[in-house]
Design a protein around this motif. Structure first.
Motif, mmCIF file in Angstrom:
data_model
loop_
_atom_site.group_PDB
_atom_site.id
_atom_site.type_symbol
_atom_site.label_atom_id
_atom_site.label_comp_id
_atom_site.label_asym_id
_atom_site.label_seq_id
_atom_site.Cartn_x
_atom_site.Cartn_y
_atom_site.Cartn_z
ATOM 1 N N UNK A 1 0.957 -1.177 0.313
ATOM 2 C CA UNK A 1 -0.080 -0.008 -0.088
ATOM 3 C C UNK A 1 0.822 1.257 0.069
ATOM 4 N N UNK A 2 2.294 1.306 -0.137
ATOM 5 C CA UNK A 2 2.888 2.307 0.031
ATOM 6 C C UNK A 2 3.118 3.002 -1.314
ATOM 7 N N UNK A 3 4.295 3.929 -1.474
ATOM 8 C CA UNK A 3 4.505 4.493 -2.610
ATOM 9 C C UNK A 3 4.943 3.781 -3.881
ATOM 10 N N UNK A 4 4.523 3.904 -5.068
ATOM 11 C CA UNK A 4 4.624 3.265 -6.063
ATOM 12 C C UNK A 4 6.250 2.847 -6.400
ATOM 13 N N UNK A 5 6.979 3.987 -6.162
ATOM 14 C CA UNK A 5 8.428 3.835 -6.687
ATOM 15 C C UNK A 5 9.428 3.210 -5.716
ATOM 16 N N UNK A 6 8.775 2.785 -4.488
ATOM 17 C CA UNK A 6 9.579 2.227 -3.582
ATOM 18 C C UNK A 6 9.003 0.625 -3.388
ATOM 19 N N UNK A 7 8.107 0.221 -4.132
ATOM 20 C CA UNK A 7 7.915 -1.131 -3.844
ATOM 21 C C UNK A 7 8.839 -2.151 -4.405
ATOM 22 N N UNK A 8 8.954 -3.311 -3.482
ATOM 23 C CA UNK A 8 9.750 -4.415 -4.040
ATOM 24 C C UNK A 8 8.769 -5.460 -4.023
ATOM 25 N N UNK A 9 8.876 -6.359 -4.908
ATOM 26 C CA UNK A 9 7.970 -7.756 -4.997
ATOM 27 C C UNK A 9 8.895 -8.723 -4.048
ATOM 28 N N UNK A 10 9.817 -8.460 -3.684
ATOM 29 C CA UNK A 10 10.619 -9.635 -3.056
ATOM 30 C C UNK A 10 11.151 -9.165 -1.790
ATOM 31 N N UNK A 11 11.397 -9.766 -0.616
ATOM 32 C CA UNK A 11 11.937 -9.573 0.676
ATOM 33 C C UNK A 11 12.931 -10.673 1.008
ATOM 34 N N UNK A 12 14.160 -10.556 0.981
ATOM 35 C CA UNK A 12 15.226 -11.551 1.448
ATOM 36 C C UNK A 12 15.782 -11.091 2.737
ATOM 37 N N UNK A 13 14.960 -11.221 3.948
ATOM 38 C CA UNK A 13 15.500 -10.404 5.187
ATOM 39 C C UNK A 13 15.521 -11.462 6.366
ATOM 40 N N UNK A 14 16.014 -12.683 6.024
ATOM 41 C CA UNK A 14 16.123 -13.483 7.085
ATOM 42 C C UNK A 14 15.020 -14.400 7.263
ATOM 43 N N UNK A 15 14.120 -14.447 6.205
ATOM 44 C CA UNK A 15 13.117 -15.432 5.941
ATOM 45 C C UNK A 15 11.982 -15.562 7.172
ATOM 46 N N UNK A 16 11.611 -14.475 7.929
ATOM 47 C CA UNK A 16 10.494 -14.849 8.648
ATOM 48 C C UNK A 16 9.206 -14.047 8.148
ATOM 49 N N UNK A 17 9.401 -13.618 6.868
ATOM 50 C CA UNK A 17 8.185 -12.799 6.474
ATOM 51 C C UNK A 17 8.621 -12.932 4.611
ATOM 52 N N UNK A 18 7.377 -12.490 4.105
ATOM 53 C CA UNK A 18 7.637 -12.366 2.419
ATOM 54 C C UNK A 18 6.988 -10.985 2.094
ATOM 55 N N UNK A 19 7.504 -10.652 1.080
ATOM 56 C CA UNK A 19 7.165 -9.233 0.510
ATOM 57 C C UNK A 19 5.572 -9.291 0.258
ATOM 58 N N UNK A 20 4.854 -8.174 0.322
ATOM 59 C CA UNK A 20 3.304 -8.050 -0.233
ATOM 60 C C UNK A 20 3.603 -8.040 -1.625
ATOM 61 N N UNK A 21 2.237 -8.250 -2.161
ATOM 62 C CA UNK A 21 2.142 -8.340 -3.571
ATOM 63 C C UNK A 21 1.292 -7.302 -4.191
ATOM 64 N N UNK A 22 1.533 -7.074 -5.722
ATOM 65 C CA UNK A 22 0.810 -5.997 -6.205
ATOM 66 C C UNK A 22 -0.081 -6.788 -7.137
ATOM 67 N N UNK A 23 -1.145 -6.104 -7.973
ATOM 68 C CA UNK A 23 -1.727 -6.732 -8.925
ATOM 69 C C UNK A 23 -1.407 -5.969 -10.455
#
Lengths: 386, 193
Positions: A205-227
């Protein structure tokens, strides 16, 4: 979040496992399915095809299983909860695109109603011989979640769980039924929609330009998605990628990407794990089973207990990731594990590996086409303690 | 209780198993697990449904030696007769099954279910006539439970016809049981006299 009441067929039904799986998918929020018919899974597709038009879902019969799995990934990125359903030969054809879905971290459900193999094998008869294919079928290193129901009721309940787990961990969840459960008819209770817990997709839900489809940060979570269609410019690929999704072809990127795919499942194994234990404390032998074999094994376990033997049971509802730490712990207190499965020895090898020589592992194999004779399991239990 | 319904594809054999299983598990407070023998054949081939009804949850889903065998074709009769347990119950459609090698250790009951259905206008109801007959003879499920199981299992516009078919089979079964009782009573009186 609670289930959308429009899709939920609340009430008591007399359904086979295939039909119950279809109802579970609908209750779990599935609104897109692509598939290619194959016995003994066709009834899932039939019911979905009949039900979807009435609730705003879309079913497409594709030209083959490769296309089916590709369409599922596409539909997920377009915003739908999606599923495909198949059996052994089709599962083989889906493997490459299941790997793609793993790499792109696509939450989806793949149902495999297992029949006898290899190849076309026994189209109308049962087996549990695709369990290792579920684990390792696509190339490369990855971890997967796989569930194994043992009744039509569980085909309903656990299909919902499969969708929920797929959304939570952004991973394809393999729903490993077997022909026996798929074609078995029993009472299935479908609760009210407000009693069904459904994990919604997490959208960014954040700013369009800062969206990352993946998050590799120690594996306790995954990145949110977009459509697709929401105005984001994103890149999704099967190539090794960074958090932006852009291909990066070097060892450092591979390390981050693959470790994330593996660790998000393995490090959370205990959170994902669903196992059922009975009378394992003080047991001399524990019968480890899954799917239809877990019911047949109970027959043998009851007979053994009547004879005064101390027998516990451990049922794998989630077969993958494997409950390694639990088996390791149990191996220290029991003499033996007995593992009946309708294959020539797949999960038994995992049990043996985890037992680390602290307890014997005895396989009760069955080549497929029928379920075990409970006497064979009883004999193995008795022999294991001698 | 282990039950096998058998006949040829297209007769509604599986539907018979479904109706009794649904009646037992949804409206009679029992556990009922039905499995089907799937072959490559569709209509015309031998076909059977296996039903386990129990007071406890069913663990082993298949049937080795049924206690009740329902046969609606000669082929199915010959294929499955030997498996029936001693003192088991055998139900046949008397127009479709000619019972040679009669087993003396089982209790056989017959009904012209297909002819009765034809008299109602369509042989498609033969399986439900047989289900009615089954309900009367075996006394495993309540007749009301089976009638409750019909909606959702048969097309809505044919529910009345199906209830009629069920009632005909059921009444036929009750009459046979009465006759058998009277016969046995007379036999007993004769021996005593």
């Amino acid at each position: 979040m609670k289930a959308d009441p429009m899709g939920v067929a609340t009430g008591s039904h007399y359904l086979d496992g295939d039909h119950a799986c279809a109802e579970g998918a609908i209750a779990g929020g599935c609104r897109f399915m692509a598939g290619y018919p194959i016995t003994p899974s066709t009834e899932v597709a039939e019911r979905i095809a009949e039900r979807f038009p009435k609730i705003g879902g879309m079913f497409i019969q594709m030209e083959d299983e490769l296309a089916s799995m590709a369409a599922v990934s596409g539909a997920v990125w377009a915003g739908a909860k999606s599923m495909t359903v198949t059996s052994g030969p089709g599962f083989s054809l889906m493997m490459e695109n299941i790997g793609l879905a793993v790499m792109m971290e696509v939450p989806c459900v793949v149902v495999n109603v297992q029949r006898g193999g290899p190849s076309t094998g026994l189209p109308t008869l049962t087996a549990q011989a695709d369990m290792m294919q579920a684990r390792w079928g696509s190339h490369g290193d990855y971890e997967i979640i796989a569930l194994s129901p043992n009744s039509p009721q569980e085909c309903f309940d656990l299909t919902i769980t499969a969708f929920n787990l797929s959304e939570k961990w952004r991973v394809p969840v393999l729903f490993m039924m077997d022909e026996c459960v798929g074609h078995m008819t029993e009472k299935v209770i479908i609760p009210n929609a407000d009693e069904i817990e459904v994990t919604p997709r997490k959208y960014y839900k954040g700013k369009k330009e800062s969206y990352r489809p993946y998050r590799f940060n120690g594996s306790n979570s995954v990145a949110p998605m977009v459509k697709a269609g929401d105005g984001y410019f994103i890149h999704i690929t099967g190539l090794t990628h960074d958090e932006r999704g852009y291909p990066v072809i070097n060892a450092e990127a591979q390390e981050k990407n693959v470790k994330h795919l593996v660790n998000k499942i393995l490090k959370n194994e205990e959170k994902i794990r669903i196992i059922e234990e009975d009378q394992v404390d003080g047991a001399d032998v524990v019968v480890i089973s899954y799917g239809i074999s877990s019911r047949v094994a109970m027959n043998a376990v009851e007979a053994a207990r009547k004879k005064g033997l101390k027998v516990g049971t451990l049922r794998l509802v989630t077969v993958w990731p494997f409950p390694e730490s639990r088996i390791r712990e149990l191996a220290k207190s029991v003499k033996a594990f007995v593992v009946p499965e309708i294959n020539m020895g797949q999960i038994s090898l995992e049990v043996e590996r985890c037992a680390q020589g602290n307890a014997k592992t005895i396989l009760v194999p069955h080549a497929g086409g029928w379920v075990h004779d409970p006497t064979d399991i009883l004999n193995a239990i008795e022999e294991s303690i001698v | 209780m282990d039950i096998r319904f058998s006949g040829f594809g297209g007769q509604g054999i599986i539907k018979s198993g479904t109706l009794i299983g649904k009646a037992a598990s949804l409206y009679d407070d029992k556990f009922a697990t039905m499995t089907q023998n799937f072959g490559p054949e569709a209509r015309g081939g031998a076909c059977s449904a296996q039903l386990v009804i129990s007071e406890k949850p069913v663990l082993y889903p298949y049937i080795v030696r049924p206690e009740i065998l329902v046969s609606m074709s000669q082929e199915a009769y010959e294929k499955f007769l030997d498996d029936l347990v001693p003192n088991g119950i055998l139900l046949i459609d008397s127009d479709l099954v000619k019972p040679h090698n009669i087993r003396k250790d089982v209790n056989m009951y017959s009904i012209s279910s297909t002819r009765i259905a034809e008299e109602m206008g369509n042989r498609i109801f033969a399986n439900v006539v047989m289900v009615g007959f089954f309900t009367a003879i075996t006394n495993i499920v309540e007749p009301d439970a089976v009638k409750k199981a019909l909606p959702g299992s048969v097309p809505e516009r044919f529910i009345d016809k199906n209830i009629e078919a069920f009632n005909k089979g059921y009444q036929y079964g009750i009459d046979i049981l009465e006759k058998t009782k009277t016969k046995q009573k007379k036999k007993k009186e004769k021996t005593e006299a």
